[in-house]
Design an enzyme around this catalytic site. Structure first.
Site, mmCIF file in Angstrom:
data_model
loop_
_atom_site.group_PDB
_atom_site.id
_atom_site.type_symbol
_atom_site.label_atom_id
_atom_site.label_comp_id
_atom_site.label_asym_id
_atom_site.label_seq_id
_atom_site.Cartn_x
_atom_site.Cartn_y
_atom_site.Cartn_z
ATOM 1 N N ASP A 1 5.972 0.491 11.601
ATOM 2 C CA ASP A 1 4.712 -0.131 11.179
ATOM 3 C C ASP A 1 4.591 -1.589 11.640
ATOM 4 O O ASP A 1 3.575 -2.236 11.371
ATOM 5 C CB ASP A 1 4.556 -0.050 9.650
ATOM 6 C CG ASP A 1 4.266 1.369 9.193
ATOM 7 O OD1 ASP A 1 3.973 2.224 10.046
ATOM 8 O OD2 ASP A 1 4.346 1.630 7.969
ATOM 9 N N CYS B 1 -3.011 12.947 13.922
ATOM 10 C CA CYS B 1 -3.733 11.691 13.766
ATOM 11 C C CYS B 1 -3.431 10.797 14.954
ATOM 12 O O CYS B 1 -2.712 11.198 15.873
ATOM 13 C CB CYS B 1 -3.407 11.025 12.437
ATOM 14 S SG CYS B 1 -1.840 10.193 12.399
ATOM 15 N N ARG C 1 2.414 14.452 13.317
ATOM 16 C CA ARG C 1 2.740 14.233 11.912
ATOM 17 C C ARG C 1 2.645 15.486 11.036
ATOM 18 O O ARG C 1 1.829 15.550 10.110
ATOM 19 C CB ARG C 1 1.864 13.118 11.335
ATOM 20 C CG ARG C 1 2.045 11.808 12.066
ATOM 21 C CD ARG C 1 1.239 10.696 11.472
ATOM 22 N NE ARG C 1 1.811 10.198 10.229
ATOM 23 C CZ ARG C 1 1.208 9.329 9.438
ATOM 24 N NH1 ARG C 1 0.018 8.878 9.750
ATOM 25 N NH2 ARG C 1 1.786 8.912 8.330
ATOM 26 N N LYS D 1 0.835 -1.207 0.000
ATOM 27 C CA LYS D 1 0.000 0.000 0.000
ATOM 28 C C LYS D 1 0.868 1.255 0.000
ATOM 29 O O LYS D 1 0.623 2.193 -0.764
ATOM 30 C CB LYS D 1 -0.896 -0.001 1.251
ATOM 31 C CG LYS D 1 -1.501 1.336 1.586
ATOM 32 C CD LYS D 1 -2.180 1.346 2.931
ATOM 33 C CE LYS D 1 -1.306 1.536 4.129
ATOM 34 N NZ LYS D 1 -1.039 2.905 4.577
ATOM 35 N N ASN D 2 1.904 1.267 0.838
ATOM 36 C CA ASN D 2 2.705 2.489 0.984
ATOM 37 C C ASN D 2 3.640 2.733 -0.200
ATOM 38 O O ASN D 2 4.249 3.800 -0.295
ATOM 39 C CB ASN D 2 3.481 2.467 2.301
ATOM 40 C CG ASN D 2 2.553 2.684 3.488
ATOM 41 O OD1 ASN D 2 1.391 3.047 3.302
ATOM 42 N ND2 ASN D 2 3.050 2.445 4.681
ATOM 43 N N ARG E 1 -8.110 -0.262 5.553
ATOM 44 C CA ARG E 1 -7.300 0.751 4.856
ATOM 45 C C ARG E 1 -6.052 0.131 4.247
ATOM 46 O O ARG E 1 -5.533 0.636 3.251
ATOM 47 C CB ARG E 1 -6.880 1.855 5.835
ATOM 48 C CG ARG E 1 -8.027 2.725 6.265
ATOM 49 C CD ARG E 1 -7.535 3.866 7.103
ATOM 50 N NE ARG E 1 -6.579 4.675 6.336
ATOM 51 C CZ ARG E 1 -6.018 5.789 6.772
ATOM 52 N NH1 ARG E 1 -6.318 6.231 7.972
ATOM 53 N NH2 ARG E 1 -5.171 6.451 6.026
HETATM 54 C C1 EPZ Z 1 5.089 6.834 6.049
HETATM 55 O O1 EPZ Z 1 4.418 7.931 6.671
HETATM 56 C C2 EPZ Z 1 4.106 5.687 6.013
HETATM 57 N N1 EPZ Z 1 2.934 6.089 5.246
HETATM 58 C C3 EPZ Z 1 3.718 5.293 7.437
HETATM 59 O O2 EPZ Z 1 2.881 4.153 7.357
HETATM 60 C C4 EPZ Z 1 4.997 4.922 8.209
HETATM 61 O O3 EPZ Z 1 4.655 4.643 9.549
HETATM 62 C C5 EPZ Z 1 5.999 6.072 8.151
HETATM 63 O O4 EPZ Z 1 6.265 6.438 6.776
HETATM 64 C C6 EPZ Z 1 7.335 5.758 8.805
HETATM 65 O O5 EPZ Z 1 7.895 4.612 8.203
HETATM 66 C C7 EPZ Z 1 2.962 5.985 3.916
HETATM 67 O O6 EPZ Z 1 3.953 5.599 3.309
HETATM 68 C C8 EPZ Z 1 1.721 6.358 3.181
HETATM 69 P P1 EPZ Z 1 7.474 10.153 7.817
HETATM 70 P P2 EPZ Z 1 5.021 9.393 6.585
HETATM 71 O O7 EPZ Z 1 7.343 11.429 7.076
HETATM 72 O O8 EPZ Z 1 5.662 9.573 5.282
HETATM 73 C C9 EPZ Z 1 8.133 13.495 11.212
HETATM 74 C C10 EPZ Z 1 1.046 2.771 7.995
HETATM 75 O O9 EPZ Z 1 0.590 2.229 9.042
HETATM 76 N N2 EPZ Z 1 7.917 14.499 10.167
HETATM 77 O O10 EPZ Z 1 8.621 9.255 7.477
HETATM 78 O O11 EPZ Z 1 3.957 10.325 7.008
HETATM 79 C C11 EPZ Z 1 6.866 12.688 11.489
HETATM 80 O O12 EPZ Z 1 5.989 13.357 12.348
HETATM 81 C C12 EPZ Z 1 1.620 4.165 8.035
HETATM 82 O O13 EPZ Z 1 1.004 2.221 6.885
HETATM 83 C C13 EPZ Z 1 8.018 15.831 10.479
HETATM 84 O O14 EPZ Z 1 8.283 16.207 11.618
HETATM 85 O O15 EPZ Z 1 6.128 9.319 7.726
HETATM 86 C C14 EPZ Z 1 7.438 11.433 12.068
HETATM 87 O O16 EPZ Z 1 7.719 11.620 13.418
HETATM 88 C C15 EPZ Z 1 1.347 4.968 9.207
HETATM 89 N N3 EPZ Z 1 7.791 16.752 9.492
HETATM 90 C C16 EPZ Z 1 8.731 11.234 11.302
HETATM 91 O O17 EPZ Z 1 9.049 12.522 10.767
HETATM 92 C C17 EPZ Z 1 7.516 16.375 8.212
HETATM 93 O O18 EPZ Z 1 7.328 17.256 7.364
HETATM 94 C C18 EPZ Z 1 8.673 10.243 10.146
HETATM 95 O O19 EPZ Z 1 7.517 10.483 9.356
HETATM 96 C C19 EPZ Z 1 7.426 15.019 7.902
HETATM 97 C C20 EPZ Z 1 7.634 14.084 8.904
#
Ligand code: EPZ
Length: 427
Positions: free
Chosen positions: A314, A124, A129, A22-23, A406
């Site tokens: 995850d 969320c 996030r 999915k991701n 989802r």
């Molecule tokens: C992706 O989310 C995945 N979603 C998530 O999968 C997964 O948990 C996550 O990566 C980490 O591996 C998809 O691919 C659609 P990040 P993403 O940006 O891209 C912080 C699931 O269950 N951050 O790598 O949103 C953020 O808050 C899901 O399938 C900022 O501070 O994750 C987090 O603490 C849930 N500012 C960390 O970085 C930003 O602009 C990593 O988030 C962006 C992120």
């Protein structure tokens, strides 16, 4: 709202085939916005988030052909996406609220159309996030960005210009958004401290098949030479490593033996190491993996979530369900999201002994769990409750199953096929 009822205590045996990730599929679908030719994607999972992304792209004017999704939702399965003439450049609140990955249309819209208006995602269930890193990096490529009435208003009327971007924190979505922006920017872009997740590499490989020039795929430094235009391509989405690992834990927690097919083994090293330390064997056999625990007791293991190639956040909730039944104590530390322990009180209601201290949870193994009514809070937390239910004595009812839908394709069918007693109760 649908519920899932499980009668626990049955070892799972048999074969499960995993779906496309999915991701990986979500950013790949967004990449269709980068060309006026057809992007054909195969191995797309039948998951509700895919249908949500299809709905968003449809609103933007992308034509999508594919098999009808379940319940008459927009297409899933093999998809042909054609973004010839867009009719809009706005990702509305209703869709972004439903699925944060909607923000992935920002980079490609801006790069090809010079404008994007995307609702700011709110917090969320797993953390605040923010998307500040996406926005700062796009601004470095010359985008003018304003926040207006809850929307990100991004403009690049003369196109984006390559830049050297260093992400202060590894971000999967941020890296993907910037990749999609940089492939059509003028000149060279370097993305340093880029996310190395296999889903990022899958996107990069597809972009290359569409005519993009990207070096360093799979490393933390991506070097992109901007192209004037991209063309259509065919691409098969990689296997879902999280679904694979989730079913591996299902075999382990029930003391069963599963062959899991269609997987990408090299994406699973960190999970395999933790499972091995807990006493679960995982072997490659004819392109599948065989997972077994047998009658051995599970052992406690300390786990820390990290960006790839570390242990994935995850899988944190699922491994916690397993370690709740291990001999001894385990410490599970969550370093990616600040609020990803919502499954703990639910597991404790089933008899687990877990205490959260800040970013760590101390899991003291118990001999058995007992079935209960539990509430799912997010996708992976929901699967951990299903796992606990499969291992527990008696009946477990998992409420709010839409979280599972989802991201897990045909979950009840896959588990029933391996001997689980699990059914969906439709309300
Ligand atoms: C992706 O989310 C995945 N979603 C998530 O999968 C997964 O948990 C996550 O990566 C980490 O591996 C998809 O691919 C659609 P990040 P993403 O940006 O891209 C912080 C699931 O269950 N951050 O790598 O949103 C953020 O808050 C899901 O399938 C900022 O501070 O994750 C987090 O603490 C849930 N500012 C960390 O970085 C930003 O602009 C990593 O988030 C962006 C992120």
């Amino acid at each position: 709202m649908d519920r899932i009822r499980i009668e626990g205590g049955r070892p799972l045996t048999g074969t499960i085939r995993v779906a496309g990730a999915k991701n990986a599929a979500l950013p790949l679908m967004a990449a269709s916005l980068l060309t006026d030719e057809i992007l054909a994607l195969t191995n797309v999972p039948e998951a509700a988030d895919i249908a949500t992304m299809a709905r968003l792209l449809d609103e933007l004017g992308v034509e999508i052909d594919g098999e009808a999704g379940a319940d008459g939702t927009p297409p899933c399965g093999p998809l042909r996406l054609s973004a010839g003439a867009l009719t809009a450049t706005t990702a509305p609140y209703d869709l972004v609220r439903k699925m944060r990955a909607s923000v992935l249309v920002l980079g490609p819209l801006l790069a090809r159309h010079g404008h994007a208006r995307v609702s700011l995602p709110g917090g969320c269930a797993i953390g605040t996030r923010p998307v500040d890193l996406h926005l700062k990096a796009l601004a470095q490529l010359g985008a003018e960005i304003e926040l207006d009435e809850g929307y990100i208003e991004a403009r690049a009327p003369k196109g984006l210009i390559g830049a050297h971007v260093v992400f202060p924190v590894t971000t999967v979505g941020g890296t993907e958004n910037l990749l999609m922006a940089a492939v059509l920017a003028k000149g060279e872009t370097v993305l340093a401290n880029a996310a190395r997740e296999p889903e990022v590499s899958d996107l990069a490989n597809c972009l290359c098949a569409m005519g993009a020039h990207i070096e360093g795929i799979g490393t933390d430094t991506l070097r992109i030479q901007g192209a004037d235009r991209l063309h259509g391509a065919r691409h098969a989405v990689i296997a879902d490593r999280i679904e694979t690992a989730s079913y591996a834990v299902a075999a382990a927690i029930t003391g069963g033996e599963l062959a899991i097919e269609g997987v990408a083994l090299d994406h699973l090293d960190a999970v395999a190491d933790v499972l091995a330390a807990a006493g679960v064997s995982l072997e490659a056999r004819n392109g599948a993996i065989a997972v077994a625990r047998g009658d051995k007791r599970l052992r406690g293991v300390d786990v820390m979530t990290e960006p790839f190639p570390g242990f994935p956040t995850d899988m944190q909730a699922q491994i916690m369900a397993l370690l709740a039944l291990a001999d001894g104590a385990s410490m599970i530390t969550e370093t990616i999201f600040e609020n990803r322990f919502m499954h703990v009180p639910e597991l404790n209601r089933m008899g687990a002994n877990i205490n959260v201290h800040g970013a760590s949870a101390i899991v003291r193994g118990v001999p058995r769990l007992s079935g209960a009514q539990v509430m799912a809070t997010d996708l992976r937390a929901s699967f951990s409750l299903v796992l606990a239910g499969l291992a527990a004595e008696g009946e477990t009812v998992v409420n709010r199953v839409y979280h599972l839908d989802r991201g897990y394709e045909r979950l009840e069918e896959k588990l029933t096929g391996c001997g689980a007693v699990i059914e969906r109760i439709r309300d």
